[in-house]
Design a protein around this motif. Structure first.
Motif, mmCIF file in Angstrom:
data_model
loop_
_atom_site.group_PDB
_atom_site.id
_atom_site.type_symbol
_atom_site.label_atom_id
_atom_site.label_comp_id
_atom_site.label_asym_id
_atom_site.label_seq_id
_atom_site.Cartn_x
_atom_site.Cartn_y
_atom_site.Cartn_z
ATOM 1 N N GLU A 158 14.572 129.152 -130.322
ATOM 2 C CA GLU A 158 15.270 127.883 -130.163
ATOM 3 C C GLU A 158 15.169 127.401 -128.707
ATOM 4 O OE1 GLU A 158 19.291 127.779 -131.530
ATOM 5 O OE2 GLU A 158 19.532 125.710 -130.843
ATOM 6 N N LEU A 202 12.861 128.195 -126.555
ATOM 7 C CA LEU A 202 11.487 127.788 -126.277
ATOM 8 C C LEU A 202 11.189 126.432 -126.874
ATOM 9 C CD1 LEU A 202 9.478 131.076 -126.616
ATOM 10 C CD2 LEU A 202 9.920 129.722 -124.566
ATOM 11 N N ARG A 235 13.216 124.080 -127.401
ATOM 12 C CA ARG A 235 13.846 123.035 -126.595
ATOM 13 C C ARG A 235 13.107 122.804 -125.276
ATOM 14 N NH1 ARG A 235 20.216 122.640 -127.297
ATOM 15 N NH2 ARG A 235 20.334 122.732 -129.571
ATOM 16 N N ILE A 236 12.640 123.901 -124.687
ATOM 17 C CA ILE A 236 11.898 123.745 -123.419
ATOM 18 C C ILE A 236 10.642 122.917 -123.643
ATOM 19 C CG2 ILE A 236 10.475 124.967 -121.728
ATOM 20 C CD1 ILE A 236 12.514 127.157 -121.684
ATOM 21 N N TYR A 237 9.897 123.256 -124.674
ATOM 22 C CA TYR A 237 8.651 122.521 -124.880
ATOM 23 C C TYR A 237 8.919 121.090 -125.269
ATOM 24 C CZ TYR A 237 6.011 126.660 -123.974
ATOM 25 O OH TYR A 237 5.457 127.708 -123.335
ATOM 26 N N LEU A 249 11.388 119.398 -124.076
ATOM 27 C CA LEU A 249 11.662 118.797 -122.767
ATOM 28 C C LEU A 249 10.362 118.489 -122.037
ATOM 29 C CD1 LEU A 249 14.258 118.179 -121.223
ATOM 30 C CD2 LEU A 249 13.956 120.352 -120.023
#
Lengths: 361, 717
Positions: free
Chosen positions: B6, B8, B10-12, B14
């Motif tokens: 989850e 990761l 969200r990071i990607y 972003l």
């Protein structure tokens, strides 16, 4: 990764010192270069020290730093040194160095939020036990920074916001936080009517108005654009900038324009690319990281640095109003460089331990 | 693992939703500004042209010996307004424009009405003007005043007020020593002390970013900027010039060049002991009258003529070839060297067959000097250890006459002394005899003066100097002490003999007419022919150069002085007639104006006091009076100490009587001066009314009356 960072910092420093060498060629050159050199060297030493420390040290110290930063900020608002009509600096007694307290607060807040998010991972979606303890300090610190330095406050606010996004906080709450932020800002604006010398309403308004009504940009922005135009694709070559003499703040707020002038639009693109790469590398790091705090802190600091860099560049190309944010690691400006170096140190520390764990397993 | 995914995700999200697009946008904008709109921005860049330009530092002062200003820079300001200054706010301009226009029209330029000025400024602001002249050449005080006007008092950024400092070089004494003080001007060779000390006086330039507001006329406006480097003011120099002596010298010289209608003249006064130059005057003919046009004293090397004979005599004496009382046959005033004839200009050699060496010098006989020098240095095989003329030249070098003195003025001319037998220098058989009387060689007046100065100074050769100190901000930076060039230019005996010869010239020689009753001085006359080389068919076209060089007083020389007057056309041409009187006048006035040249008048025994001269009836503290009388060595009868007392005359001595001044009673003030009486009475609360002048002779209230603030009348007489 360290090598990439070192190269681009050196490149940029060369540019900025070239500017300085020209500007202060009458007598003061050596003193200024020397001072900048010492700060940079000190910064690199700090980077190295931070990188040697285990990043969990930062985890433990986060609440302490946060507590320290609050009185510092209040002191700054009340008694800070004024420069360009803004109270952002504290003069350290005896040493005579001015010190931008918001730099310190930035670091403390990011560390704190990273710690809070990581330690509350198991119940992160809960409102009372997870959300409130995280956002309370965010709102408080940003509200303290905002009167004198709105752009830093907004930057910090969004950094925290995105950290929460990354940290699996429910998007519903994140939206709520945005609303809270807006409310705080409104309160500040109202306060500004009563305390005009503390809250720099007038400056904000004039800058935004300048930006809206003046499509060509103010004198500074105009000069920055001329600088970028001078560079064309490949630049005028290191040390050949002309505009550095006419562009106020060429060594801090507008250094991107000078980089473009000397290294061309492609050089500017390289800088942007490096920041993107930095973000990407840290994202990869998070993938490998087994510890939540390390991941969060590295991510948070990276978001902060990259956002700040983008904000700075956006000013130079006239996408947003003048902010006064520096280009991390590149711009000259004592404490800003030091805190940036510390931030890099922390990221590297995380990276080092993650790499070593990965290597073992 | 779920959590991590989850995060990761969200990071990607972003990264791709925010970071990458923003980065692309920024890069796109960079390209847009740099490449797409590039040409127009580059044009804009060229029209706004800013440069770091030098700003001149304030030049240091040149002081005379006593601190009078010989040259100074008076600062003044040119005032401008930038109605489109970057920091000027619309509301500020509108708010203050009325008051500003009123102030400017009232105090600065009354040819405008306030309304007119306002219109003018508004028009300038609308037309985009950046650099509107307000007033030029204003004093500092006036600048301070105008600076306080509304709007202007907000400074350059917000108020658009620009003051450019300039300065003007002034010489408060005008012509006085003008050429020696000199100047530095663009496009001209630097002159004098200003030129020589340009680095010291000039200070260090600063730099100031300036905006080109009018490229066609090259007009630059200073921009307020923290990067401006302030210029460093220049240091001051203190010269050895004495304004009074300079004035005396210049005035005397001026009268002479005018009276004799000369081409140019120079006069210089030097302190014997130190080599400090006290005065240096140069006057050259211009269209009307004479002016300090060129520093002949330093820059013009001339054939000195007879004044050179001192060097020849000293060479002969130093080598022991002659004694002052030796006799010389004078050839009836004419002598042949090869095909050239050398003649005496004076009557002396036609009156006598032969004279002593001393007479030869004192009467300035060309034949005598040339004959002696030729006899002892003219032939190699003579007694002269086979050196011949080389020995003579080596003596000249011993006297340093072949070297410049190294004065701190640009353009000192080098002496020209031929090397013995040198073909390059066209040495011929006639060179030595003519050299011996001051031809076929050149020295500057200063170099010759310095030689005479050494003779006056007992043989010690000083370095002439004009600058004693360099000062920065009133404190001494560098001090120049007198420098000895050579401890002794000749043996003690030679120097003594040379001094007695120079004194003889004034006592009974060519300068006997100049002799003074009050003090003795020494020197040598010179009457050199000039332009004789243009001779055609035996006729000379050129005139003469009259000179006198010497020192005074003869017994204890304080000053040496040289006067050279070139090509006098009227009223004579001899050195003793033309240059000598100038020397005498300078010497006279120096002698009379300088205290330490005189014996004090009152070294004699004090005169016996007559009774009326005694300080009778003076009153005061007893102790003070006694101390005073004792110090003045006056006889008096002492009284018991303590309290006030009064002096009473007693034949030819004084008697002190106590004068009690009781606290609450009217005192007896008869005999006191008014000041003492007032002190005594008003201290007791009495109101004093006075008539007459002198000492108190009567008082309206009796001594001893109780004091109640009454009025007391005093009669003085």
């Amino acid at each position: 990764m360290i090598i990439i960072l070192a190269v681009f910092s050196l490149l940029a420093v060369y540019s900025s010192t070239g500017t300085l060498a020209y500007r202060f060629r009458g007598g003061n050159t050596e003193a200024f270069l020397f001072k900048h050199g010492i700060i940079l060297f000190g910064g690199l030493v700090l980077t190295y020290i931070c990188h040697m420390l285990h990043y969990m040290v930062f985890n433990r110290s986060a609440p302490v730093l946060l507590v320290i930063s609050i009185p510092l900020l209040i002191y700054t608002i009340a008694f800070g040194a004024e420069l360009n009509e803004a109270r952002r600096w504290i003069e350290v007694p005896l040493v005579g160095i001015t010190f931008q307290s918001s730099d310190f607060a930035k670091l403390a807040l990011v560390l704190y939020v990273a710690r809070a998010i990581s330690s509350k991972q198991d119940y992160i979606k809960d409102f009372k036990s997870a959300f409130l303890p995280i956002i309370a300090p965010i709102i408080f610190i940003c509200a303290l920074i905002a009167p004198a330095d709105l752009s830093t406050a907004i930057l910090l606010f969004f950094t925290a916001l995105f950290m929460m996004v990354v940290g699996r906080v429910s998007l519903k709450y994140v939206a709520l936080l945005m609303v809270l932020g807006l409310v705080t800002f409104s309160v500040l604006v109202i306060l500004g009517q009563f305390f005009p010398e503390v809250v720099r309403l007038e400056t904000w308004i004039s800058r935004v108005r300048d930006f809206v009504i003046n499509p060509e940009g103010s004198y500074q922005v105009e000069q920055a654009k001329i600088a970028i135009a001078n560079g064309e694709w490949f630049g005028m070559g290191p040390g050949n900038s002309i505009q550095r003499n006419y562009l106020p703040g060429s060594f801090s707020d507008f250094i991107y324009a000078i980089i473009c002038e000397e290294y061309g639009v492609l050089g500017g693109g390289l800088i942007i690319g490096l920041y993107v790469l930095l973000f990407f590398r840290v994202a990869r790091l998070v993938t490998k990281s087994s510890k939540a705090f390390g991941a969060m802190v590295a991510m948070g600091l990276t978001i902060l640095l990259v956002f700040q860099a983008f904000a700075n560049i956006a000013v130079a190309v006239h996408l947003v109003p003048v902010t006064g944010l520096t280009l991390p690691m590149v711009s000259m400006g004592g404490t800003s460089v030091l805190f940036t170096c510390i931030a890099f140190g922390v990221i590297l520390s995380v990276s080092k331990y993650v790499e070593s764990i990965t290597a073992e397993s | 693992m779920d959590i991590k995914n989850e995060v990761l995700y969200r990071i990607y999200f972003l990264f791709f939703a925010l970071v990458l697009p923003v980065a692309i946008l920024l890069f796109y904008k960079t390209i847009e500004v740099g490449i797409v709109d590039g040409p127009s921005w580059r044009n804009a860049g060229q029209s706004m042209y800013v440069e770091y330009r030098p700003i001149e530092a304030e030049r240091g002062n040149i002081f005379s010996q006593d601190g009078s200003l010989l040259a100074t820079s008076i600062p003044y300001f040119d005032l401008y307004m930038d109605p489109n200054s970057t920091g000027m706010k619309e509301e500020d301009f509108n708010l203050y424009i009325d008051s500003l226009a009123w102030c400017l029209a009232t105090y600065v330029d009354p040819s405008y009405t306030p309304g007119g000025y306002k219109e003018f400024l508004i028009e300038k602001r609308l037309s985009g003007a950046r650099y509107v002249p307000i007033k030029k050449k204003v004093s500092y005080a006036e600048k301070r005043f105008i600076e306080q006007f509304p709007l202007f008092n907000l400074g350059q950024m917000r108020g658009g007020f620009i003051a450019r400092k300039r300065s003007e070089r002034k010489r408060p004494f005008g012509l006085l020593a003008q050429r020696t003080i000199g100047y530095v001007r663009e496009g001209a060779k630097p002159v004098g002390l200003e030129g020589y000390f340009n680095d010291v006086l000039g200070g260090e330039e600063g730099t100031q970013p300036m905006l080109c507001v009018d490229r066609a006329n090259d007009i630059w406006m200073p921009i307020e900027d923290l990067d401006a480097v302030e210029p460093q003011s220049g240091d001051d120099i203190q010269t050895t010039i004495d304004v009074n002596l300079q004035d005396i010298t210049e005035e005397a010289l001026f009268r002479a060049v005018e009276y004799h209608d000369a081409d140019w003249g120079t006069a210089m006064l030097m302190e014997v002991e130190t080599g400090a130059i006290k005065a240096i005057a140069n006057l050259g003919r211009i269209k009307e009258g004479w002016w300090e046009t060129y520093n002949h004293a330093v820059g013009t090397a001339v054939e000195p003529g007879s004044t050179w004979k001192l060097a020849s005599m000293m060479a002969l004496l130093e080598d022991g070839f002659v004694e002052l009382e030796d006799s010389v046959y004078l050839e009836e005033g004419s002598i042949q060297f090869y095909e050239e004839t050398l003649e005496d200009a004076t009557y002396f050699s036609r009156e006598v067959d032969s004279g002593t060496v001393r007479q030869v010098f004192e009467m300035s006989s060309n034949v005598g000097v040339a004959k002696l020098v030729d006899r002892y240095y003219g032939r190699k095989e003579n007694i002269n250890r086979n050196e011949g003329a080389a020995r003579y030249i080596s003596r000249i070098k011993q006297f340093n006459l072949n070297l410049p003195v190294g004065i701190e003025i640009e353009g000192e001319a080098n002496p020209y002394i031929k090397e013995a037998y040198s073909a390059e220098d066209n040495w011929s058989g006639t060179t030595l005899p003519w050299m011996s009387i001051g031809y076929e060689l050149r020295v500057t007046p200063l170099q010759l003066l310095n030689f005479y100065n050494a003779v006056a100074n007992g043989g010690r050769l000083m370095k002439p100097y004009l600058v004693s100190e360099i000062q920065s901000n009133g404190s001494v930076d560098e001090q120049f002490r007198p420098t000895v060039l050579k401890k002794s230019i000749a043996s003690e005996q030679t120097i003594r003999q040379a001094q007695s010869l120079l004194e003889g010239v004034v006592e009974r020689g060519t300068a006997y007419k100049l002799k003074s009753e009050q003090y003795r001085f020494a020197g040598k006359t010179g009457t050199a022919q000039i332009n004789y080389k243009r001779t055609r068919r035996g006729k000379r076209v050129g005139g003469y150069q009259a000179s006198f060089v010497g020192y005074f007083p003869a017994d204890d020389p304080k000053y040496s002085c040289i006067v050279v007057i070139n090509n006098p056309r009227k009223h004579g041409f001899y050195g003793s007639d033309v240059a000598g009187p100038v020397f005498r006048e300078i010497a006279d006035r120096c002698y009379h104006s300088i205290l330490d040249l005189h014996e004090p008048f009152n070294l004699r025994r004090k005169p016996v006091l007559a009774t009326e001269q005694l300080p009778a009836y003076d009153a005061g503290e007893l102790e003070d009076m006694e101390a005073l009388l004792a110090a003045l060595d006056l006889e008096f009868f002492p009284e018991a100490p303590g309290g006030m007392g009064m002096l009473l005359p007693e034949n030819d001595s004084l008697k002190i009587v106590p004068k009690p001044l009781p606290a609450k009673q009217v005192p007896d003030v008869v005999g006191l001066g008014l000041r003492d009486a007032l002190y005594a009475l008003e201290n007791r609360g009495l109101q004093v009314k006075v008539s007459g002048a002198g000492r108190v002779i009567r008082q309206s209230l009796k001594p001893g009356t109780p004091v109640r603030g009454q009025v007391i009348w005093l009669k003085l007489g």
